[in-house]
Design a protein around this motif. Structure first.
Motif, PDB file in Angstrom:
ATOM      1  N   LEU A  20       0.821  -1.213   0.000  1.00 23.87           N
ATOM      2  CA  LEU A  20       0.000   0.000   0.000  1.00 23.87           C
ATOM      3  C   LEU A  20       0.851   1.257   0.000  1.00 23.87           C
ATOM      4  O   LEU A  20       0.461   2.286  -0.577  1.00 23.87           O
ATOM      5  N   CYS A  21       2.009   1.171   0.628  1.00 18.75           N
ATOM      6  CA  CYS A  21       2.912   2.333   0.701  1.00 18.75           C
ATOM      7  C   CYS A  21       3.833   2.426  -0.508  1.00 18.75           C
ATOM      8  O   CYS A  21       4.696   3.325  -0.565  1.00 18.75           O
ATOM      9  N   GLY A  22       3.677   1.508  -1.467  1.00 22.06           N
ATOM     10  CA  GLY A  22       4.479   1.568  -2.685  1.00 22.06           C
ATOM     11  C   GLY A  22       5.865   0.981  -2.550  1.00 22.06           C
ATOM     12  O   GLY A  22       6.732   1.224  -3.406  1.00 22.06           O
ATOM     13  N   VAL A  23       6.119   0.195  -1.520  1.00 24.40           N
ATOM     14  CA  VAL A  23       7.440  -0.399  -1.314  1.00 24.40           C
ATOM     15  C   VAL A  23       7.527  -1.707  -2.092  1.00 24.40           C
ATOM     16  O   VAL A  23       6.590  -2.515  -2.089  1.00 24.40           O
ATOM     17  N   LYS A  24       8.661  -1.928  -2.748  1.00 26.66           N
ATOM     18  CA  LYS A  24       8.893  -3.154  -3.502  1.00 26.66           C
ATOM     19  C   LYS A  24       9.232  -4.283  -2.535  1.00 26.66           C
ATOM     20  O   LYS A  24      10.169  -4.201  -1.745  1.00 26.66           O
ATOM     21  N   VAL A  25       8.448  -5.374  -2.565  1.00 26.44           N
ATOM     22  CA  VAL A  25       8.705  -6.548  -1.737  1.00 26.44           C
ATOM     23  C   VAL A  25       9.423  -7.589  -2.590  1.00 26.44           C
ATOM     24  O   VAL A  25       8.887  -8.062  -3.593  1.00 26.44           O
ATOM     25  N   LEU A  26      10.648  -7.922  -2.175  1.00 27.74           N
ATOM     26  CA  LEU A  26      11.461  -8.864  -2.935  1.00 27.74           C
ATOM     27  C   LEU A  26      11.122 -10.315  -2.622  1.00 27.74           C
ATOM     28  O   LEU A  26      11.084 -11.156  -3.518  1.00 27.74           O
ATOM     29  N   ARG A  27      10.898 -10.610  -1.343  1.00 32.88           N
ATOM     30  CA  ARG A  27      10.651 -12.005  -0.962  1.00 32.88           C
ATOM     31  C   ARG A  27       9.678 -12.067   0.204  1.00 32.88           C
ATOM     32  O   ARG A  27       9.756 -11.288   1.143  1.00 32.88           O
ATOM     33  N   PHE A  28       8.773 -13.036   0.131  1.00 34.51           N
ATOM     34  CA  PHE A  28       7.862 -13.384   1.222  1.00 34.51           C
ATOM     35  C   PHE A  28       8.168 -14.835   1.568  1.00 34.51           C
ATOM     36  O   PHE A  28       7.832 -15.741   0.820  1.00 34.51           O
ATOM     37  N   SER A  29       8.799 -15.057   2.723  1.00 29.75           N
ATOM     38  CA  SER A  29       9.259 -16.396   3.080  1.00 29.75           C
ATOM     39  C   SER A  29       8.542 -16.913   4.312  1.00 29.75           C
ATOM     40  O   SER A  29       8.456 -16.231   5.335  1.00 29.75           O
ATOM     41  N   ILE A  30       8.040 -18.135   4.204  1.00 30.31           N
ATOM     42  CA  ILE A  30       7.500 -18.853   5.352  1.00 30.31           C
ATOM     43  C   ILE A  30       8.564 -19.858   5.768  1.00 30.31           C
ATOM     44  O   ILE A  30       8.840 -20.810   5.042  1.00 30.31           O
ATOM     45  N   GLY A  31       9.168 -19.627   6.909  1.00 33.85           N
ATOM     46  CA  GLY A  31      10.262 -20.469   7.372  1.00 33.85           C
ATOM     47  C   GLY A  31      11.609 -19.875   7.009  1.00 33.85           C
ATOM     48  O   GLY A  31      11.710 -18.856   6.303  1.00 33.85           O
ATOM     49  N   PHE A  32      12.656 -20.522   7.513  1.00 37.33           N
ATOM     50  CA  PHE A  32      14.017 -20.077   7.276  1.00 37.33           C
ATOM     51  C   PHE A  32      14.825 -21.230   6.674  1.00 37.33           C
ATOM     52  O   PHE A  32      14.392 -22.377   6.666  1.00 37.33           O
ATOM     53  N   GLY A  33      16.022 -20.895   6.205  1.00 36.93           N
ATOM     54  CA  GLY A  33      16.910 -21.934   5.690  1.00 36.93           C
ATOM     55  C   GLY A  33      16.682 -22.218   4.219  1.00 36.93           C
ATOM     56  O   GLY A  33      16.223 -21.374   3.448  1.00 36.93           O
ATOM     57  N   LYS A  34      16.989 -23.464   3.841  1.00 39.05           N
ATOM     58  CA  LYS A  34      16.934 -23.871   2.443  1.00 39.05           C
ATOM     59  C   LYS A  34      15.503 -23.845   1.898  1.00 39.05           C
ATOM     60  O   LYS A  34      14.596 -24.426   2.482  1.00 39.05           O
ATOM     61  N   SER A  74       5.816 -14.058  -8.436  1.00 42.37           N
ATOM     62  CA  SER A  74       4.579 -13.480  -8.931  1.00 42.37           C
ATOM     63  C   SER A  74       4.861 -12.641 -10.169  1.00 42.37           C
ATOM     64  O   SER A  74       5.682 -11.708 -10.118  1.00 42.37           O
ATOM     65  N   PRO A  75       4.242 -12.943 -11.290  1.00 41.74           N
ATOM     66  CA  PRO A  75       4.491 -12.148 -12.503  1.00 41.74           C
ATOM     67  C   PRO A  75       3.989 -10.712 -12.388  1.00 41.74           C
ATOM     68  O   PRO A  75       4.467  -9.827 -13.101  1.00 41.74           O
ATOM     69  N   LYS A  76       3.038 -10.480 -11.496  1.00 42.04           N
ATOM     70  CA  LYS A  76       2.457  -9.145 -11.360  1.00 42.04           C
ATOM     71  C   LYS A  76       3.316  -8.231 -10.498  1.00 42.04           C
ATOM     72  O   LYS A  76       3.562  -7.075 -10.844  1.00 42.04           O
ATOM     73  N   THR A  77       3.792  -8.748  -9.361  1.00 42.67           N
ATOM     74  CA  THR A  77       4.541  -7.906  -8.417  1.00 42.67           C
ATOM     75  C   THR A  77       6.033  -8.171  -8.431  1.00 42.67           C
ATOM     76  O   THR A  77       6.808  -7.351  -7.940  1.00 42.67           O
ATOM     77  N   GLY A  78       6.458  -9.318  -8.981  1.00 43.48           N
ATOM     78  CA  GLY A  78       7.871  -9.672  -8.954  1.00 43.48           C
ATOM     79  C   GLY A  78       8.328 -10.203  -7.602  1.00 43.48           C
ATOM     80  O   GLY A  78       9.525 -10.440  -7.414  1.00 43.48           O
TER      81      GLY A  78
END
Length: 461
Positions: free
Chosen positions: A31-45, A52-56
């Motif tokens: 909403l604030c116009g910030v580019k989100v590079l990664r949304f991760s559930i969990g850590f590690g490998k 997402s083709p729309k947001t990258g």
């Protein structure tokens, strides 16, 4: 089988809470116009990844599912690589202090909103709870001093001098109302019904200490669920119960002439009568209502390993069947109650944590993943309402924990932004590094204490 249920319930609980928390950060960042590079559930490998083709944004499920994170475009985290000029307005560090504040606060806020929705669902679908019927209170407890004899149904609570009476719908509703009054050290007036009508009882909570709130709060006040049936579920061989002639199915009506309908109060009475004869009035299975027999029993004296004192035991397994009530609410009232319950629990958590810091409450109140998994499994076996309530409770705890002003947590970053808003200067990287190390030490210490408490509960030392 129980272990599998606990693991599955724990995985579902952690997964839902992490997704909601991180999605709070993600949605407000977008909403604030910030580019989100990664949304991760969990850590590690990474185990699964897609972009997402729309947001990258790269969506990731990682191998260690005990948390998650949202990585945003930030000039401080590029490893020295320059960010294209056209992308700079979408970098997190280029946003105003209040936008950064909103993005970071959105995670805990999402946890609180989830708790409100979950509680509202429980209230709207209906929940079966013990009715607010009190058992005979122990002598000299606040309930006994207020005048309760046992068998009364509490229907309302109000402040001593003023205020509108709040209706009491169930036992848990009564507990929360009394807990709030005890924190404020107030005297309250309880309206209760019995066979003779409705009466008011003045309950003095001014002498309640922090330790009393930590322990079994209602029992300390002298309140136990009553109005039900206390029966003998089983008798141990060569026990005092067997020698006295008690058998499974016997309903206990009185002990030494005192009505008994609560296992906790009965056990406490037996413990205090080691080697002393007692007379139980029982109702035998298969006999007509009202036909009772007197049974004389002498509790065997045994040493209590916890206190070292001699206590009485009769060797009987007890079962309590208390009257219950189905509580249903409308959609609007359910949301209001969900918000109120979430607020009450959040305030209680903050107060309790503050008292643990200053030494007024025991650190044994901290729980770790083992205890959470245990309760997740137990609540799942009890049914959807219990599991949803458990999930809401943990969601509130996660929200409160993340708002603590500890660096490396959301609350630490919010503290930086408040300092920046007041002084007009960004907290220097040097000081942020110092605070981050201190905050990491706090988190490690808290985790170690929680894990120790988990292990202590498992092996009972």
């Amino acid at each position: 089988m129980n272990l599998l249920i606990e693991l599955l319930a724990f995985a579902v609980a952690i997964g839902v809470l992490v997704v909601v928390h991180e999605y709070g950060h993600y949605s407000v960042a977008r909403l604030c116009g910030v580019k989100v590079l990664r949304f991760s559930i969990g850590f590690g490998k990474p185990l699964f990844q897609w972009v997402s083709p729309k947001t990258g944004t790269e969506w990731t499920i990682a191998a260690l599912p005990l948390g998650g994170y949202v990585k945003m475009l930030d000039e401080r985290e590029t490893g020295g690589a320059p960010i294209p000029v056209e992308a700079l307005p979408h970098a997190f560090n280029r946003q105003s202090v209040w936008r950064r504040f909103a993005i970071v606060a959105a995670g805990p806020v999402a946890n609180f909103l989830l708790a409100i929705v979950l509680f509202a669902l429980v209230f709207a679908t209906g929940v079966t709870e013990p009715a607010a019927v009190v058992a005979s209170p122990a002598p000299n407890t606040p309930a006994a001093l207020a005048g309760f004899d046992g068998g009364e149904t509490i229907v309302a609570v109000r402040a001593e001098n003023a205020g509108e009476a709040a209706p009491v719908r169930s036992w848990s509703d009564l507990r929360w109302k009394l807990l709030g009054a005890a924190f404020d050290h107030k005297r309250v007036v309880l309206s209760a019904k019995d066979a003779h009508g409705t009466s008011d009882f003045q309950l003095d909570l001014r002498g309640i200490t922090e330790k009393d709130v930590d322990d079994d709060f209602m029992s300390h006040l002298g309140f136990e669920p009553g109005g039900g049936k206390l029966t003998v579920a089983g008798v141990q061989p060569d026990s005092a119960a067997q020698k006295a002639g008690l058998v499974a199915g016997d309903r206990l009506r009185t002990v030494d002439g005192i009505p008994t309908d609560n296992a906790t109060a009965f056990i406490a009475y037996v413990k205090s009568h080691a080697g002393k004869p007692m007379t139980l009035q029982v109702e035998r299975g298969g006999q007509a209502e009202g036909k009772r027999e007197d049974v004389r029993i002498v509790p065997q004296s045994q040493r209590d390993e916890a206190t070292g004192q001699q206590i009485g035991r009769i060797g009987a397994e007890l079962a309590t069947q208390v009257p219950s009530i189905d509580v249903h609410y409308g959609p609007v009232e359910s949301l209001q109650l969900g918000a109120r319950r979430t607020w009450d629990l959040a305030v209680y958590s903050v107060r309790m944590f503050g008292r643990m810091i200053v030494g007024e409450a025991s650190l044994k109140n901290l729980s770790g993943p083992v205890t959470i998994a245990d309760y997740a499994g137990k609540s799942a076996r009890l049914g959807p309402s219990a599991f949803l309530s458990f999930l809401a409770l943990v969601s509130i705890s996660l929200g409160v924990l993340n708002l603590l002003p500890i660096p490396v947590l959301d609350g630490g970053h919010l503290l930086y932004y408040l300092v920046e808003a007041v002084t007009g200067k960004v907290v220097s990287d040097r000081w942020q590094l110092v605070f981050q190390r201190a905050g990491l030490a706090c988190i490690v210490a808290l985790s170690a204490i929680a894990l120790f408490n988990d292990l202590a509960r498992l092996i009972h030392f």
